[in-house]
Write an enzyme that holds these catalytic residues in place. Sequence first.
Site, mmCIF file in Angstrom:
data_model
loop_
_atom_site.group_PDB
_atom_site.id
_atom_site.type_symbol
_atom_site.label_atom_id
_atom_site.label_comp_id
_atom_site.label_asym_id
_atom_site.label_seq_id
_atom_site.Cartn_x
_atom_site.Cartn_y
_atom_site.Cartn_z
ATOM 1 N N GLU A 148 0.824 -1.212 0.000
ATOM 2 C CA GLU A 148 0.000 0.000 0.000
ATOM 3 C C GLU A 148 0.861 1.266 0.000
ATOM 4 O OE1 GLU A 148 -3.429 2.189 2.763
ATOM 5 O OE2 GLU A 148 -2.368 0.415 3.501
ATOM 6 N N GLU A 154 2.809 10.299 5.986
ATOM 7 C CA GLU A 154 2.951 9.032 6.698
ATOM 8 C C GLU A 154 4.173 8.238 6.258
ATOM 9 O OE1 GLU A 154 -0.708 6.796 6.975
ATOM 10 O OE2 GLU A 154 -1.905 8.621 7.021
ATOM 11 N N ASP A 185 -5.622 2.635 -1.477
ATOM 12 C CA ASP A 185 -6.529 3.281 -0.531
ATOM 13 C C ASP A 185 -6.917 4.632 -1.137
ATOM 14 O OD1 ASP A 185 -7.535 4.914 1.585
ATOM 15 O OD2 ASP A 185 -6.418 3.779 3.081
ATOM 16 N N ARG A 217 -11.368 11.051 5.565
ATOM 17 C CA ARG A 217 -11.206 9.799 6.303
ATOM 18 C C ARG A 217 -12.519 9.295 6.889
ATOM 19 N NH1 ARG A 217 -8.260 5.642 5.087
ATOM 20 N NH2 ARG A 217 -6.050 5.825 5.576
ATOM 21 N N GLU A 246 -12.120 1.779 5.216
ATOM 22 C CA GLU A 246 -11.112 1.884 6.269
ATOM 23 C C GLU A 246 -11.190 3.264 6.893
ATOM 24 O OE1 GLU A 246 -6.437 0.878 6.944
ATOM 25 O OE2 GLU A 246 -6.912 2.541 5.604
#
Length: 290
Positions: A148, A154, A185, A217, A246
């Site tokens: 991913e 991040e 994602d 998100r 997610e």
Amino acid sequence: MIGVNTWVWASPLRDAQTRVVLDRVARMGFDAVELPLEQPGDLSVAATRDALRDSGLTPCVVGAMAPGRDLVAADAATVRSTQDYLRACVDLAAGIGAAAVCGPFYAATGRVWRMSPTERSDAYAQWREGLVPVLEHAASAGVKIGIEPLNRYETSLVNTVDQALTGLGELLLGPLGAHLGLALDTYHLGIEERSSADAIRRVGDHLVHVQVCGNDRGAPGGDQTDWVGVTRALDEVGYAGPLVIESFTADNDTIATAASIWRPLAPTQDDLAADGLAFLRSLTQGEHDV
């Protein structure tokens, strides 16, 4: 097939909570559930398999690259322990009938550093070398590994589809390539790609798994994402796997900080899951037009 990650409600997920959470997911009408293995031993094969059987949910497994889990720019002991953790994820997946293990399997989430082109190339070589024992284990277990890409806040190693394809390089084309691919994602795609749909097309038949959420998100739907374009691209590349929501609970300090969840994303976590499910059902049934 539409699923949801148990991180919406619980972190870490352990055997004692699994049946309750999976029953909730099934009652809400989901087809699949994404199970994060935060630490080896959190989820046993026997208990998880029983809960899945009773809920009727299709399992997916994801890993969590906590601090100290690194395959690049790390000492040999760290690399070995990271490989051991990833093998434990593979063993869980194989034991419960999940087709793949997915996640940012290269460096700890939140670890960033600047690299020259040469340093990046060297890091990718280290990454490939570190992945080989994990891929060999996955191949023997009949499980795929989905890598991913994460957004720039991040990680600094793999932000885009093109970087992932370049970094994996020869591994994708070699004998272990049948057990390796990308997990995408929509949250990270929305930050890093000029076009999420075009990024999906570039991945093509290397696409292993897809996670979805709103650009904030929260629940997918009603946000800025071009969902029609995303689903059309998925159809074009022949993706037949689940779309998994997610998002994260803010009740766990570690995961809330890692995912930067600083405010509620829905009135309740059940609302987040239910709204996302309703939108994805309507989207996949062709109720949304350009």
